[in-house]
Scaffold this active site. Sequence first.
Site, PDB file in Angstrom:
ATOM      1  N   GLU A   4       0.831  -1.206   0.000  1.00  0.00           N
ATOM      2  CA  GLU A   4       0.000   0.000   0.000  1.00  0.00           C
ATOM      3  C   GLU A   4       0.866   1.257   0.000  1.00  0.00           C
ATOM      4  O   GLU A   4       0.602   2.219  -0.733  1.00  0.00           O
ATOM      5  CB  GLU A   4      -0.914   0.004   1.238  1.00  0.00           C
ATOM      6  CG  GLU A   4      -1.844  -1.202   1.316  1.00  0.00           C
ATOM      7  CD  GLU A   4      -1.273  -2.364   2.106  1.00  0.00           C
ATOM      8  OE1 GLU A   4      -2.059  -3.027   2.814  1.00  0.00           O
ATOM      9  OE2 GLU A   4      -0.046  -2.605   2.035  1.00  0.00           O
ATOM     10  N   CYS A  44      -0.317   0.096   7.677  1.00  0.00           N
ATOM     11  CA  CYS A  44      -0.811   0.499   6.355  1.00  0.00           C
ATOM     12  C   CYS A  44      -2.261   0.973   6.412  1.00  0.00           C
ATOM     13  O   CYS A  44      -2.680   1.782   5.580  1.00  0.00           O
ATOM     14  CB  CYS A  44      -0.674  -0.660   5.374  1.00  0.00           C
ATOM     15  SG  CYS A  44       1.037  -1.066   4.976  1.00  0.00           S
ATOM     16  N   ALA A  87      16.878 -43.316  -7.042  1.00  0.00           N
ATOM     17  CA  ALA A  87      18.331 -43.478  -7.020  1.00  0.00           C
ATOM     18  C   ALA A  87      18.653 -44.934  -7.285  1.00  0.00           C
ATOM     19  O   ALA A  87      17.836 -45.827  -7.062  1.00  0.00           O
ATOM     20  CB  ALA A  87      18.902 -43.057  -5.663  1.00  0.00           C
ATOM     21  N   TRP A 143      22.318 -37.417 -12.778  1.00  0.00           N
ATOM     22  CA  TRP A 143      21.085 -36.649 -12.653  1.00  0.00           C
ATOM     23  C   TRP A 143      19.963 -37.449 -13.270  1.00  0.00           C
ATOM     24  O   TRP A 143      20.145 -38.010 -14.355  1.00  0.00           O
ATOM     25  CB  TRP A 143      21.199 -35.290 -13.365  1.00  0.00           C
ATOM     26  CG  TRP A 143      22.219 -34.400 -12.773  1.00  0.00           C
ATOM     27  CD1 TRP A 143      23.491 -34.162 -13.210  1.00  0.00           C
ATOM     28  CD2 TRP A 143      22.043 -33.582 -11.611  1.00  0.00           C
ATOM     29  NE1 TRP A 143      24.130 -33.249 -12.416  1.00  0.00           N
ATOM     30  CE2 TRP A 143      23.249 -32.880 -11.418  1.00  0.00           C
ATOM     31  CE3 TRP A 143      21.005 -33.369 -10.721  1.00  0.00           C
ATOM     32  CZ2 TRP A 143      23.435 -31.989 -10.367  1.00  0.00           C
ATOM     33  CZ3 TRP A 143      21.180 -32.482  -9.688  1.00  0.00           C
ATOM     34  CH2 TRP A 143      22.379 -31.798  -9.511  1.00  0.00           C
ATOM     35  N   ARG A 176      13.680 -23.541  -4.261  1.00  0.00           N
ATOM     36  CA  ARG A 176      14.559 -23.162  -3.156  1.00  0.00           C
ATOM     37  C   ARG A 176      14.459 -21.676  -2.853  1.00  0.00           C
ATOM     38  O   ARG A 176      14.385 -21.269  -1.685  1.00  0.00           O
ATOM     39  CB  ARG A 176      16.009 -23.517  -3.491  1.00  0.00           C
ATOM     40  CG  ARG A 176      16.329 -24.989  -3.531  1.00  0.00           C
ATOM     41  CD  ARG A 176      17.805 -25.201  -3.880  1.00  0.00           C
ATOM     42  NE  ARG A 176      18.141 -26.622  -3.997  1.00  0.00           N
ATOM     43  CZ  ARG A 176      19.330 -27.071  -4.370  1.00  0.00           C
ATOM     44  NH1 ARG A 176      20.300 -26.215  -4.667  1.00  0.00           N
ATOM     45  NH2 ARG A 176      19.553 -28.368  -4.450  1.00  0.00           N
ATOM     46  N   ARG A 181      21.332 -20.298  -6.731  1.00  0.00           N
ATOM     47  CA  ARG A 181      22.361 -19.743  -7.604  1.00  0.00           C
ATOM     48  C   ARG A 181      21.705 -18.879  -8.679  1.00  0.00           C
ATOM     49  O   ARG A 181      20.897 -19.367  -9.469  1.00  0.00           O
ATOM     50  CB  ARG A 181      23.180 -20.872  -8.234  1.00  0.00           C
ATOM     51  CG  ARG A 181      23.904 -21.728  -7.196  1.00  0.00           C
ATOM     52  CD  ARG A 181      24.696 -22.862  -7.815  1.00  0.00           C
ATOM     53  NE  ARG A 181      23.833 -23.880  -8.413  1.00  0.00           N
ATOM     54  CZ  ARG A 181      23.300 -24.893  -7.725  1.00  0.00           C
ATOM     55  NH1 ARG A 181      23.489 -24.996  -6.415  1.00  0.00           N
ATOM     56  NH2 ARG A 181      22.552 -25.798  -8.343  1.00  0.00           N
TER      57      ARG A 181
END
Length: 383
Positions: A59, A94, A172, A180, A194, A217
Amino acid sequence: MSSADHARFMARAIQLADYGRYTTQPNPRVGCVLVAAREAGPEIVAEGWHEQAGSGHAEVNALAALAQQGLSSAGLTAYVTLEPCNHQGRTGPCSQALIDAGIARLVYGMQDPNPKVAGSGLKRLAAAGVEVVGPVMEAQARALNPGFIKRMESGLPWVRVKLAMSLDGRTAMASGESQWITGTEARADVQRLRAASCAIITGIDTVLHDDAALTVRAKDLGLPADLAAKAAARQPLRVVLDRRNRMPQSSRLLSAGGAVLLVQNNPQTYAGSAVPVQSWALPMQQSDGLDLTLLLEELVRRECNEVLVEAGSRLAGSFMAAGLVDELIVYMAPTIMGSSARPLLQLPLDQMAEQRRLEIVDIRAVGSDWRITARPAAVAHVS
């Protein structure tokens, strides 16, 4: 103004609020538009959104943008995604700023769940003669801030579990090798997850096996350079469950990024680390597992809204078994890893009656992979 006008202007305020997705934590994401009545129809004359904790709220930023144009705020309608705050924090209330500006009408998306506000901002505006309308597009307004809302209403953060799997549901190889499974576009998407999180939780095995840094990153976010830089400047707290104190001083996680919280049975000091490191003891449950609810309550004390679990199948399964998962984000890659590879979750269930029902709320292609967002049926419509 008509209901169609209200929806149109609130939709723009919601869009503005989302600009703060990566930078407002621990504050909520909020957008505001100021609308003037014109002969040709109402039009937006100024906009603002909350950009960063400690800086101006939506605001105030909209009013400042209006003042820069030399325009008066008297008689305008303000559309705000979240009830204006009514208390003195790092910035002033506000609600009073809108009253002082001479705003004639406030249209709000949802009431603020913060007990310090909780309707008092709306009452203050109404008592000052401001017409108050709302809620408008409440479901969309709530979707902006699932973590803030849950933290205020239940004392727990919003927990997302991120998983990557093959087409046959494996995460996995038997050895633990997992890099990957997915492609570069999916990994950039994880970077944005993230960046939107206050904390990332992982297990020590993930850190030891992958030497994971769990940082945000800027170059990998796939965002405009200025926004990417701001997002990467606010690194999430990285939380590692390390009961037996196996964290090596040489770990990448201790050499870059933001603060680290090590959850250990016997807390120790990591004086030589390049980042702030705190060690904290977490009580055990009778089942010989860490009390994950207590961990989440500790993160709430640290003002964490949204928590991302990036871990192996065992820890991810523990969160699921404890009923602490609000959202699963699963990246499915077009590959087969075979029956010896590790399953998506370690969650032993023996009977069909024990299955955990989910509701898929979103599915989309991310590069060559698919991203599936699912929520336990009990929370599928919370945000």
